[in-house]
Structures are given as structure tokens and as C-alpha cells.
Scaffold this motif. Structure first.
Motif: not given
Length: 299
Positions: A135-136, A138-140, A142, A144, A147, A151, A200
Motif C-alpha cells: 500500500i505504501d 503503491g501510493r508513493a 502511483r 493502482p 495498492a 488492500w 475505485s
């Protein structure tokens, strides 16, 4: 030196190895106990393995450069992986509900519960740490797909915690019905997680905007670097995996030369691309009589 895409692909490949290890550990916990909740947890881990493979394939496809058939790139491939993961989460939840229902109708005796819980706890701790990392990153980065995989694994962690709580209560009270009932409750939670993930991902496939915060940043960057232009209007954005597509109309004085207006465009593009990684900017230059009275950003 590894590229941004290489880093994402390596961590996606590692996810497959982690999924295999967790699946084996959880199945061992089920074999020790005969618990329907632990069996359901092991079934959910099989989905983790499938989605880890799907995420790796999507990331590899999404990292391909644009070509004549895909002039905007292959970024949206990651969203298809995220949708697939959402579907598989829902399927796993339905499988758990089916097993729980069967266990309610035909109660099963649980053997070696404490040892089984300890083995399952090892897999849960491994999953929790890996989910946080995915998750970390995936966000950093970008991504999907990364991330979404994180999840999904986090939902598996929630399943495992529920399973352990149910086994602990069933062992302490002797009420074996707690085992399938808690498994069913966790399955409903997983259903909700799968629904949110698919929703999403569909937003990305439907070209949803990059978000209000990103658009505010774009406006600020245009204002700071648009000296010489008169106004900006019709700012539009869309996110596609790690890429953010940005386009707007830039109004300049009618007497300004093409070279002068191009210099302003280059300055704005450089500023946006430096501040928003993965951004691709398209600017349409217009003379001053094209200026809009409402909804424009004056420079």
C-alpha cells in the motif's frame, strides 16, 4: 540503476513468493485443526496468489511505452488488474460463506486449536507487513495494481484476525458454532472491501479527474509560471495509473509571436512535470479574443 517500472515489477514478483508462503502456512494450520474458518482463510490465500500474478502482468503491460495502436500508453492495464482483484475478493467471500453455512449445518470438531492458531498467526503477521509495504509503495509510486494488491492482502489479514478470535472463543467456551459464525461475519466484511476496490478501479477506467488537490496544485503552478499570458480556462485532468493527463487553454495577447507563446508553454510544462511525476501536459494556445468571462484563471 533500476527504473521506476523495474522497482514496481520486482515488488510485484516478490508478492507471488509471499502469497505462496502464506498459502502453505495457512493450509498447514487448517490441516492441524480441521477448522472451517482456517480452511476459509486458506481458500482466500489462493486468491491472493492469483491476484499477485494478475498484478505483475498488469504492471508489465502498463509499463510499456506508447505505440501507434496505444498513443496514450498502456497505463490503464493496472485498473483491469484492480477490478479483477475486486471480483476475486468477492468470490473468496462467497466461498467462505458457503463453507461457514455447511459447518453450521454439520458442526465439526476442532483439534489442536492452539497450535493451529499459532501457525496461522505467523502467516497473518507476514501478510500484515507485506500489505503495509504494498500500500505504501503503491501510493508513493502511483501504482493502482500494487495498492490494490496491498488492500486485498489487508482484507486477508482482517479475515485471519477474525478467524483467530473465533477459534479462541470457541476453544474457551466450547461453543463450536462460533467458528463458522465468525467466519461468515468476516466474509461479509471482505465483500464490502471487494466492492470498494472495484468501484475505485472503475473510476479510473471512466477517466475520473486527478482530484481537487492536484487541480489546485496545477492552478498554482500555472499562476506562478504563466507570466506573459492573460488567462487559462477549461483545465481538465484524468488519472491513468502512474500517469496524469493535463490539458487546458492558454490565452495570450494576439500580437504575441508563436515563439514567445511557446516559451511560456515550455515554462509551465516544465514546472508541472517537475511537481507532478508522470504528468503529461497539453496546452492549447489562443488569442485574447478567445478569453472567457467566467470560470477562467486570470494571470
Amino acid at each position: 540503476m533500476p527504473t521506476h517500472s523495474d522497482k514496481i515489477q520486482r515488488i510485484a514478483l516478490a508478492s507471488i513468493a509471499v502469497a505462496l508462503a502464506v498459502m502453505a502456512i495457512k493450509y498447514a494450520a487448517y490441516a492441524l485443526t480441521g477448522s472451517v474458518a482456517l480452511l476459509s482463510d486458506a481458500l482466500e490465500s489462493i486468491v491472493n496468489l492469483v491476484t499477485a500474478i494478475a498484478a505483475l502482468l498488469a504492471i508489465r503491460i502498463g509499463s510499456r511505452p506508447a505505440d501507434k495502436h496505444h498513443p496514450f500508453g498502456h497505463h490503464k492495464a493496472e485498473y483491469f488488474s484492480a477490478v479483477l482483484e475486486g471480483v476475486l475478493i468477492v468470490i473468496a467471500a462467497l466461498m467462505i460463506l458457503s463453507e461457514a453455512y455447511d459447518a453450521v449445518l454439520r458442526p465439526r470438531e476442532i483439534s489442536e486449536p492452539l497450535l493451529g492458531m499459532l501457525v496461522n498467526l505467523i502467516a497473518t503477521a507476514l501478510n500484515a507487513g507485506w500489505a503495509w509495504l504494498l500500500i505504501d509503495r503503491g501510493r508513493a509510486w502511483r501504482s493502482p495494481a500494487l495498492a490494490a494488491d496491498g488492500w486485498h492482502i489487508l482484507a486477508d489479514v482482517a479475515t485471519s484476525i477474525g478467524v483467530l478470535a473465533g477459534l479462541l472463543l470457541a476453544t474457551a467456551t466450547g461453543w463450536s458454532l462460533l467458528d463458522p459464525l465468525l467466519a461468515a461475519a468476516v466474509a461479509l466484511h471482505i465483500l464490502w472491501t471487494g466492492f470498494r476496490l472495484m468501484r475505485s478501479s472503475m473510476s479510473g477506467l471512466m477517466d475520473e479527474t486527478a482530484g481537487a488537490e492536484v487541480e489546485r496544485e496545477i492552478r498554482a503552478l500555472i499562476s506562478a509560471n504563466g507570466t506573459g499570458a492573460l488567462q487559462v480556462h477549461d483545465i481538465r485532468t484524468r488519472a491513468a495509473g502512474p500517469a496524469t493527463f493535463i490539458e487546458f487553454h492558454l490565452v495570450v495577447p494576439g500580437a504575441m509571436t508563436v515563439a514567445e507563446s511557446h516559451t511560456i508553454c515550455d515554462r509551465i510544462e516544465d514546472a508541472i512535470e517537475a511537481a507532478i511525476p508522470g504528468s503529461e501536459v497539453l496546452i492549447h494556445v489562443e488569442p485574447e479574443y478567445k478569453a472567457k468571462a467566467k470560470g477562467a484563471l486570470r494571470l
